[in-house]
Design an enzyme around this catalytic site. Structure first.
Site, PDB file in Angstrom:
ATOM      1  N   GLY A 132      -5.251 -10.860   2.082  1.00 32.84           N
ATOM      2  CA  GLY A 132      -4.908  -9.512   2.837  1.00 32.84           C
ATOM      3  C   GLY A 132      -3.641  -9.492   3.813  1.00 32.84           C
ATOM      4  O   GLY A 132      -2.872  -8.400   3.548  1.00 32.84           O
ATOM      5  N   THR A 133      -3.351 -10.544   4.416  1.00 32.14           N
ATOM      6  CA  THR A 133      -2.004 -10.614   5.001  1.00 32.14           C
ATOM      7  C   THR A 133      -0.755 -10.491   4.026  1.00 32.14           C
ATOM      8  O   THR A 133       0.098  -9.555   4.633  1.00 32.14           O
ATOM      9  CB  THR A 133      -1.793 -11.904   5.880  1.00 32.14           C
ATOM     10  OG1 THR A 133      -2.939 -11.737   7.293  1.00 32.14           O
ATOM     11  CG2 THR A 133      -0.460 -11.803   6.450  1.00 32.14           C
ATOM     12  N   ASN A 191     -10.491  -4.219  12.323  1.00 30.98           N
ATOM     13  CA  ASN A 191     -11.116  -5.445  12.257  1.00 30.98           C
ATOM     14  C   ASN A 191     -11.889  -5.822  13.778  1.00 30.98           C
ATOM     15  O   ASN A 191     -12.810  -6.585  13.658  1.00 30.98           O
ATOM     16  CB  ASN A 191     -10.287  -6.525  11.705  1.00 30.98           C
ATOM     17  CG  ASN A 191      -8.820  -6.523  12.781  1.00 30.98           C
ATOM     18  OD1 ASN A 191      -7.988  -5.614  12.668  1.00 30.98           O
ATOM     19  ND2 ASN A 191      -8.695  -7.690  13.254  1.00 30.98           N
ATOM     20  N   GLN A 230     -11.003  -4.970   6.051  1.00 29.11           N
ATOM     21  CA  GLN A 230     -12.240  -5.068   6.697  1.00 29.11           C
ATOM     22  C   GLN A 230     -13.356  -3.999   6.392  1.00 29.11           C
ATOM     23  O   GLN A 230     -14.727  -4.157   6.456  1.00 29.11           O
ATOM     24  CB  GLN A 230     -11.955  -4.610   8.192  1.00 29.11           C
ATOM     25  CG  GLN A 230     -13.022  -5.223   9.190  1.00 29.11           C
ATOM     26  CD  GLN A 230     -13.325  -6.934   9.215  1.00 29.11           C
ATOM     27  OE1 GLN A 230     -14.270  -7.334   9.360  1.00 29.11           O
ATOM     28  NE2 GLN A 230     -11.872  -7.399   9.142  1.00 29.11           N
ATOM     29  N   HIS A 234     -11.946 -13.059   1.212  1.00 29.19           N
ATOM     30  CA  HIS A 234     -13.078 -13.856   2.024  1.00 29.19           C
ATOM     31  C   HIS A 234     -13.739 -12.817   3.050  1.00 29.19           C
ATOM     32  O   HIS A 234     -14.475 -13.442   3.558  1.00 29.19           O
ATOM     33  CB  HIS A 234     -12.402 -15.051   2.658  1.00 29.19           C
ATOM     34  CG  HIS A 234     -11.182 -14.697   3.651  1.00 29.19           C
ATOM     35  ND1 HIS A 234     -11.820 -14.783   5.094  1.00 29.19           N
ATOM     36  CD2 HIS A 234      -9.994 -14.286   4.084  1.00 29.19           C
ATOM     37  CE1 HIS A 234     -10.756 -14.207   6.028  1.00 29.19           C
ATOM     38  NE2 HIS A 234      -9.579 -13.999   5.170  1.00 29.19           N
ATOM     39  N   THR A 246       2.725 -19.528  -8.708  1.00 30.99           N
ATOM     40  CA  THR A 246       1.513 -19.674  -9.998  1.00 30.99           C
ATOM     41  C   THR A 246       0.366 -19.019  -9.207  1.00 30.99           C
ATOM     42  O   THR A 246       0.212 -19.243  -8.149  1.00 30.99           O
ATOM     43  CB  THR A 246       1.486 -21.307 -10.043  1.00 30.99           C
ATOM     44  OG1 THR A 246       2.793 -21.753 -10.504  1.00 30.99           O
ATOM     45  CG2 THR A 246       0.464 -21.593 -11.133  1.00 30.99           C
ATOM     46  N   CYS A 282      -4.910 -18.346  19.846  1.00 31.22           N
ATOM     47  CA  CYS A 282      -3.488 -18.748  19.450  1.00 31.22           C
ATOM     48  C   CYS A 282      -3.836 -20.074  19.004  1.00 31.22           C
ATOM     49  O   CYS A 282      -4.994 -20.817  18.903  1.00 31.22           O
ATOM     50  CB  CYS A 282      -2.838 -18.503  20.939  1.00 31.22           C
ATOM     51  SG  CYS A 282      -3.108 -20.152  22.148  1.00 31.22           S
TER      52      CYS A 282
END
Lengths: 355, 375
Positions: free
Chosen positions: B70-71, B147, B177, B199, B235, B322
């Site tokens: 997603g990022t 999210n 989300q 995921h 790939t 973090c």
């Protein structure tokens, strides 16, 4: 029984955790996030860095114990970092490790220990806690070269009953051997010597940045008032200091006094610098009451041995008379009283007594 | 063990694992090639592409661009849409960091950016977004649902209003989300770019897709051999893509059942907690995903509660972590005007596949027990 172990990523706290597991405790490891650099991330240099937290996490994984990083940035900044600069500004020498122990480690974290449903708080400090019919006692570590009882002098009966210091019974060499035998990756990690929140290693750079008023120049004078030179900021000077005075007089000179209002540093001969005693304020006693016998030994700085002294009670504190004249202690540091191996208590040095 | 952190990631569907297994074995081919092994892999990913396109109502399979999650899809959508053009970027204050950090990057390299604030319930006003758009805007990005809080944004209305101001603006929505419960689909009236992550819907980590409306040009963020029609080189994660397709189909088929069951879990959880504790529900007045219970127990630090819940075998979350693992302050809560203290007491529970009202009840019992102990 659950034990909360404060893990710094160093070998002492790693072995402390392992020893508590051996003793049958349900062990939980925590690292305290105490300081952030710009951008809110943990520092990457100094002590208690991201790398140190990684080391602690790896040891926790090796020991198969739950591990958390807890945020104490606000408490630490208020109790340790801010007073650090303010103390220097007042012409005194702070002891950040003592303030951290007093307010963060053995106060806030001790409270959290109960909230996390743990029975004891464990650290890797080199000191010993014992218990008998007279109550709880704090004693020097078995390893005299590593003894940290000086920075634990503020603890009282209530705290000591809930703290365990398992490595105090071992020498540093034994600790490293035990770590190596357990296959702990921190076995050969060197001890951190820095102030944990000063990444650059030079506290004066840190202060110049955080509190620019500490970096203002002023005169260096002798005990007669004659100006000998100029300094770049009083924070570079501690009573008893010999090096870095920025003057050339021909023979050794020592800092005798720091006068923040005039931004003046007074230097003198070794003899002029020596002290006969000091005034101590804010004293606490581990047993809860001062000792009956005024003859004690006292440590007036972390790394020098305790010396014979006598305590006299005064209105706001204590006068400590040294058995023999001593290189003067720095106001702001702790004076910690001992009865042999046992820590009696201690307080903050306010003034140097000469004569 | 009560896993209430589905918003972070979800258990893999058995049919997804099954579909992926051969790709960890003898189906190891690289789709870019001429021989039988390559063609087998190529067929697998193209079949996956067709199935995903069909699931979301995309007109053409090639409107599906496979990404590493997603990022990456968000990066491709936002940076990809703006970086070639001199255009400005408009987004909201509650976007996922994948969008916000992309926007910050674009600002650093000279683009004008506008971050539209949200109200106290975390909602962005479609009018406010449209007001920020002008003839020079390249892309508008507004997530379908948040999210952290689960708050649903009026993406349909935003799309409509923005197009009425400037119909050449590309409209992107991060549907990561929302995909599991809301009717996210391609369409002529809908967004031009839609990000989805495997995921979060019972698929594997490390793979996702960006729906890119036919005709939309994007500058790739990952340069290389030109796979995915040049839009995303590298790939293909063939096994992951196969799993992604199975997950997408299952998620779309499950949506109404998911909404019913997971909604029952979350509602029962919040209902019981309201009875037994002084819980405050974040953004209670807004439309929220059925899965999310973003809460605050006044006077109790989220950090302490989460550790105690972990001891009790309950998995939940707060803010973002973090690198060291310590909890960091939430920019979403800050954008909603929640003060630092309240933010440090805020905690997110998220239900998912397999949960139902009984799960909600059990969770409420455990959580209120710990809350009582800490009060």
């Amino acid at each position: 029984m659950r034990a909360l172990v404060a893990m710094s990523g160093g070998v002492d706290s790693s072995v402390a955790a392992a020893l508590m597991i051996e003793a049958g405790y349900d062990v939980v490891g925590v690292t305290l996030k105490q300081w952030v650099g710009a951008g809110g991330a943990m520092p990457t240099a100094g002590c208690c860095t991201v790398a140190d937290a990684e080391d602690a996490r790896r040891v926790a994984a090796q020991l198969d114990i739950p591990y958390y990083v807890l945020d104490y940035v606000e408490e630490f900044t208020a109790a340790v970092v801010e007073p650090f600069g303010a103390t220097y500004l007042a012409g005194r020498t702070p002891n950040p490790c003592i303030e951290c122990n007093r307010t963060v480690r053995f106060s806030a974290l001790l409270e959290r220990t109960t909230e996390l449903d743990a029975d004891v708080l464990v650290t890797g400090h080199h000191a010993r806690i014992s218990h008998d019919e007279d109550g709880w006692h704090l004693l020097r570590a078995v390893d005299g070269t590593k003894d940290q009882s000086y920075v634990l002098h503020m603890l009282g009966q209530e705290e000591l009953s809930r703290i365990r210091l398992p490595v105090g019974e071992m020498t540093k060499v034994e600790v490293r051997e035990r770590a190596a035998a357990m296959g702990l990756r921190t076995a050969s990690k060197p001890d951190s010597q820095d102030i944990c929140f000063v990444a650059s290693g030079d506290y004066r750079d840190f202060l110049a940045e955080q509190l620019p008023e500490t970096a203002l120049p002023g005169p260096v004078v002798d005990t007669g008032g004659t100006i000998l030179g100029e300094h770049e900021g009083i924070t570079g000077f501690t009573i008893g200091q010999r090096r870095g005075l920025g003057i050339a007089v021909g023979e050794a000179r020592y800092v005798v006094d720091v006068q923040p209002e005039e931004r003046r540093v007074v230097v003198g001969t070794y003899d002029e610098m020596l002290a006969d005693g000091c005034v101590v304020s804010g004293a606490s006693f581990i047993s809860g009451t001062p000792p009956d016998n005024p003859n004690v030994t006292v440590k007036i700085r972390y790394r020098t041995p305790a010396i014979a002294a006598m305590l006299h009670s005064i209105d706001d504190g204590w006068i400590v008379r040294f058995g023999e004249r001593q290189p003067a202690p720095a106001p702001g540091q702790a004076a910690v009283f001992y009865d042999g191996e046992r820590v009696l208590g201690g307080g903050t040095i306010e003034e140097v007594i000469r004569g | 063990m009560l896993y209430l952190d589905h918003a972070a990631t979800t258990p893999i569907r058995p049919e997804v694992s099954e579909s992926m297994a051969p790709y960890l074995g003898e189906r190891f081919g690289n789709p870019s090639g001429i021989h039988a092994k390559a063609r087998q892999a190529k067929n697998s990913i193209e079949e996956a592409r067709e199935r995903i396109a069909a699931s979301i109502g995309a007109a053409k399979p090639l409107e599906i661009v496979f990404t590493g999650g997603g990022t990456e899809a968000d990066n491709l959508a936002v940076t990809g849409a703006a970086i070639g053009a001199p255009g400005s970027v408009v987004t909201t204050a509650v976007e996922h960091p994948a969008v916000l950090e992309s926007v910050r990057f674009l600002s650093r390299v000279g683009h004008d950016v506008t971050v539209v604030p949200v109200d106290q319930a975390g909602r962005v006003s479609p009018d406010a977004v449209a007001d920020a758009v002008d003839s020079g805007t390249a892309v508008v990005s507004a997530m379908t649902a948040n999210n952290e809080t689960g708050v649903i944004q009026p993406v349909g209305e935003i799309t409509r209003l923005v197009r009425s101001v400037n119909n050449r603006v590309l409209i992107h929505t991060d549907a990561v989300q929302a995909f599991g419960s809301l009717p996210v689909a391609a369409g002529s009236d809908g967004p031009d770019l839609i990000s989805v992550s495997a995921h979060k819907i019972g698929g594997p980590q490390g793979v996702g897709f960006l729906y890119v409306r036919d005709g939309v040009q994007l500058e790739p963020v990952i340069h290389g051999g030109g796979q995915e029609l040049g839009r995303r080189s590298g790939t293909h994660n063939v096994g992951g893509i196969v799993g992604l397709a199975v997950a997408v189909e299952a998620a779309v088929a499950d949506r109404s059942d998911y909404r019913a069951r997971v909604g029952a879990a979350r509602d029962r959880f919040e209902q019981d907690l309201r009875l037994w504790t002084n819980v405050k529900v974040t953004a209670a007045g807004a439309d929220r995903l059925v899965s999310h219970a973003h809460l605050r127990f006044p006077g109790i630090k989220a950090e302490t509660l989460l550790v105690r819940l972990d001891f009790a075998g309950v998995a939940a979350a707060a803010g973002a972590a973090c690198h060291s693992g310590a909890i960091q302050e939430s920019h979403v809560l800050a954008a909603m005007g929640v003060d630092s203290r309240a933010a440090s007491e805020s905690i997110r529970f998220s239900f998912g596949r397999g949960d139902d009202a009984a799960t909600g009840a059990e969770a409420a019992t455990i959580v209120s027990g710990v809350v009582e102990d800490l009060s």
